[in-house]
Motif scaffolding. Structure first.
Motif, mmCIF file in Angstrom:
data_model
loop_
_atom_site.group_PDB
_atom_site.id
_atom_site.type_symbol
_atom_site.label_atom_id
_atom_site.label_comp_id
_atom_site.label_asym_id
_atom_site.label_seq_id
_atom_site.Cartn_x
_atom_site.Cartn_y
_atom_site.Cartn_z
ATOM 1 N N ILE A 1 0.853 -1.187 0.000
ATOM 2 C CA ILE A 1 0.000 0.000 0.000
ATOM 3 C C ILE A 1 0.887 1.233 0.000
ATOM 4 N N ASN A 2 0.578 2.184 -0.870
ATOM 5 C CA ASN A 2 1.329 3.439 -0.923
ATOM 6 C C ASN A 2 0.341 4.590 -1.003
ATOM 7 N N ARG A 3 0.389 5.449 0.000
ATOM 8 C CA ARG A 3 -0.537 6.577 0.018
ATOM 9 C C ARG A 3 0.229 7.853 0.330
ATOM 10 N N THR A 4 0.113 8.859 -0.546
ATOM 11 C CA THR A 4 0.773 10.154 -0.361
ATOM 12 C C THR A 4 -0.224 11.267 -0.666
ATOM 13 N N ASN A 5 0.232 12.511 -0.529
ATOM 14 C CA ASN A 5 -0.622 13.646 -0.869
ATOM 15 C C ASN A 5 -0.926 13.697 -2.356
ATOM 16 N N GLN B 1 -4.166 2.109 -8.984
ATOM 17 C CA GLN B 1 -3.329 3.284 -8.763
ATOM 18 C C GLN B 1 -4.155 4.518 -9.081
ATOM 19 N N ASP B 2 -4.338 5.356 -8.066
ATOM 20 C CA ASP B 2 -5.188 6.542 -8.194
ATOM 21 C C ASP B 2 -6.551 6.167 -8.771
ATOM 22 N N LYS B 3 -7.126 5.086 -8.232
ATOM 23 C CA LYS B 3 -8.452 4.574 -8.583
ATOM 24 C C LYS B 3 -8.542 3.999 -9.997
ATOM 25 N N GLY C 1 -1.261 10.988 -4.401
ATOM 26 C CA GLY C 1 -2.005 9.851 -4.924
ATOM 27 C C GLY C 1 -1.842 8.634 -4.048
ATOM 28 N N ASN C 2 -2.458 7.549 -4.448
ATOM 29 C CA ASN C 2 -2.340 6.316 -3.672
ATOM 30 C C ASN C 2 -2.425 5.116 -4.609
ATOM 31 N N SER C 3 -1.871 4.010 -4.138
ATOM 32 C CA SER C 3 -1.894 2.768 -4.904
ATOM 33 C C SER C 3 -1.869 1.598 -3.932
ATOM 34 N N TYR C 4 -2.379 0.474 -4.378
ATOM 35 C CA TYR C 4 -2.286 -0.732 -3.561
ATOM 36 C C TYR C 4 -2.312 -1.949 -4.468
#
Length: 244
Positions: free
Chosen positions: A38-42, A75-77, A44-47
């Protein structure tokens, strides 16, 4: 595609009446691994979530393996992975336990590799170069029939069939019953077109916390040259396994 797999499995089943590899009794093995990231930042995010299950039955000279995996990622939905693999194979050993014949039936569906449906089935032979309680190395080769429904350049339908030479290297190394390094590498080239090939590489490093529980880091790489697609998955999680 699934009907073809069922038919092939029925054809392979009679081989289970042969003599066994280890003893006259039947042994079973089950394994389940769940890894991901899981990667979440300001920005974007991905899992990514990778689930794998395996089941093995071993009798004197016959070993039957069944396995399935499911990879899902965003990744970013936006969808990046929705990949399913299921396979059944058997090993039929001779008097020399290092040499054996194998049969395989598998089904794949992969968003990341642009595979709508792919069935493979075939036969071959293998040899255990190293066969020790704590270390194994096996080389195998054989011929597979493949029927595929793909997307070329993401949008162009490509339905075709071919025969492939399938070369495989598998290994497993256990250190003091605590650290386990194992993997399988495949190179499958079409016999009709040398530029049509498949590369698969699956490797894992596990640290055993209990006899049945381990922390696992896994690396998988897949390349399908016909669609010019590839994926690389690096993730971590837990593995649960049991012999009985």
């Amino acid at each position: 595609m699934m009907k073809r797999i069922v038919v092939l499995l029925i054809l392979l089943t009679p081989g289970l009446s042969a003599r066994a590899q280890f003893s006259d009794s039947t042994h079973y093995y089950v394994k389940y691994a769940s890894t991901g990231s899981i990667n979440r930042t300001n920005d974007g995010n991905s899992y990514l979530l990778n689930n794998m299950a395996a089941f093995k039955v071993s009798k004197k000279k016959v070993v039957l393996n069944a396995g399935a995996s499911y990879v899902y990622g965003q990744q970013d939905k936006a969808l990046t992975n929705n990949d399913v693999t299921a396979a059944l194979d058997f090993n039929l050993y001779q008097q020399n336990h290092r040499f054996f014949y194998w049969g395989l039936a598998s089904y794949d569906k992969s968003f990341s590799l642009k595979i709508n449906d792919r069935f493979q089935g075939g036969l071959g032979a293998a040899y255990d170069v190293i066969s020790r309680p704590n270390a194994t190395l096996t080389l195998s080769d054989g011929i597979l029939f493949e029927n595929s429904d793909l997307f070329l350049k993401d949008t162009i339908p490509d339905v075709y069939h071919t025969f492939r030479n399938s070369f495989r290297v598998t290994y497993k190394w256990t250190i003091k019953n605590i650290i386990v390094l194992e993997g399988a590498q495949y190179f499958q080239q079409s016999l009709q077109n040398g530029e049509d090939f498949i590369i698969k590489s699956n490797n894992s490093l596990s640290l055993k916390l209990r006899s049945w529980l381990a922390i696992t880091a896994a690396l998988s790489y897949n390349k399908l040259n016909r669609t010019d697609r590839e994926n690389l998955l690096i993730n971590y999680g837990v593995t649960i396994e049991k012999y009985f």
